[in-house]
Design an enzyme around this catalytic site. Structure first.
Site, PDB file in Angstrom:
ATOM      1  CB  SER A 209      -0.979   0.106   1.296  1.00  0.00           C
ATOM      2  OG  SER A 209      -0.261   0.314   2.486  1.00  0.00           O
TER       3      SER A 209
ATOM      4  CE  LYS B 266      -2.479   1.975   4.692  1.00  0.00           C
ATOM      5  NZ  LYS B 266      -1.509   0.662   5.202  1.00  0.00           N
TER       6      LYS B 266
END
Length: 237
Positions: free
Chosen positions: A158, A196
């Protein structure tokens, strides 16, 4: 979204263009990526062109132009777009780049810092946080800032557009707070850890991937605890 091989080829082409002013040959690309045939390079080149990272110039031999790089740049040599320089250490016999001091092997080893590896971190769907120290990796001190540091093995894709690949070792500076735009280790509901980009959206927190295949997670602050900031990557080739 780039695969590991696509990312490595884009970086190799970009570095060769900067060093020599011309792109590498297909044979050089094949050797650099340890592929058996040039057909694999053709597929990677086509994929990079379709994704808008490179352009092949017509009627010219070995004419490849790099149009854009992943979010943080792939050669680690310049300033980043958003506050994090993805300093990468090549494992084993590779060179340290871009900021570590380079001297004799013995001198460099003596200066290195042992950073504990604390488990795995998801760059994808959050996985259960692991807090058990398994071993250490040797890191040049120039890669680290002040304070305590630890490492986590990246699992998932991701964050590939930020130059963070599956299997990389993320070097984390312990910190319980973050500025918007930082890439952080976020613990969600005290159970799941994920890597993230951190942003504030009004009264909420956004955890953003660097891959369009994944969705941004919007959470209330009481569900998110920052455990550190990304300061570098350790990668084995």
């Amino acid at each position: 979204m780039l695969t590991r091989k696509q990312f490595e080829l884009l970086r190799f082409i970009n570095e060769r263009l900067k060093e020599a002013g011309v792109p590498p040959s297909f044979d050089e690309m094949k050797d650099a990526l340890d592929l058996r045939s040039k057909s694999g390079i053709h597929r990677l080149i086509t994929a990079l062109e379709e994704r808008g990272f490179i352009r092949r110039l017509p009627n010219r031999a070995r004419a490849i132009e790099v149009i854009k790089l992943p979010e943080f740049g792939i050669n680690g040599g310049g300033q980043t777009r958003r506050g994090f320089t993805p300093s990468v250490i090549e494992g084993h016999l590779g060179k340290v780049r871009p900021h570590a001091s380079i001297g004799s092997d013995e001198d460099s080893h003596d200066r290195n810092v042992a950073v504990p590896v604390m488990g795995r971190i998801a760059a994808g769907t959050p996985i259960e946080a692991l807090q058990t120290r398994s071993h250490t990796i040797s890191v040049p001190p120039d890669m680290l800032g002040s304070g305590e540091h630890y490492a986590l093995e990246v699992r998932g894709d991701s964050m590939v557009d930020a130059g963070i690949l599956d299997g990389d070792m993320a070097l984390i500076q312990k910190n319980e707070s973050a500025d918007t735009g930082d890439i952080v280790v976020a613990l969600i509901d005290e159970e799941e850890a994920t890597l993230k980009r951190f942003r504030r959206r009004g009264a909420s927190i956004a955890l953003e991937p660097a891959n369009s295949a994944y969705e941004v997670r919007i959470l209330p602050p009481n569900r998110v605890r920052i455990q550190g900031k990304l300061v570098g990557l350790y990668r084995k080739y």
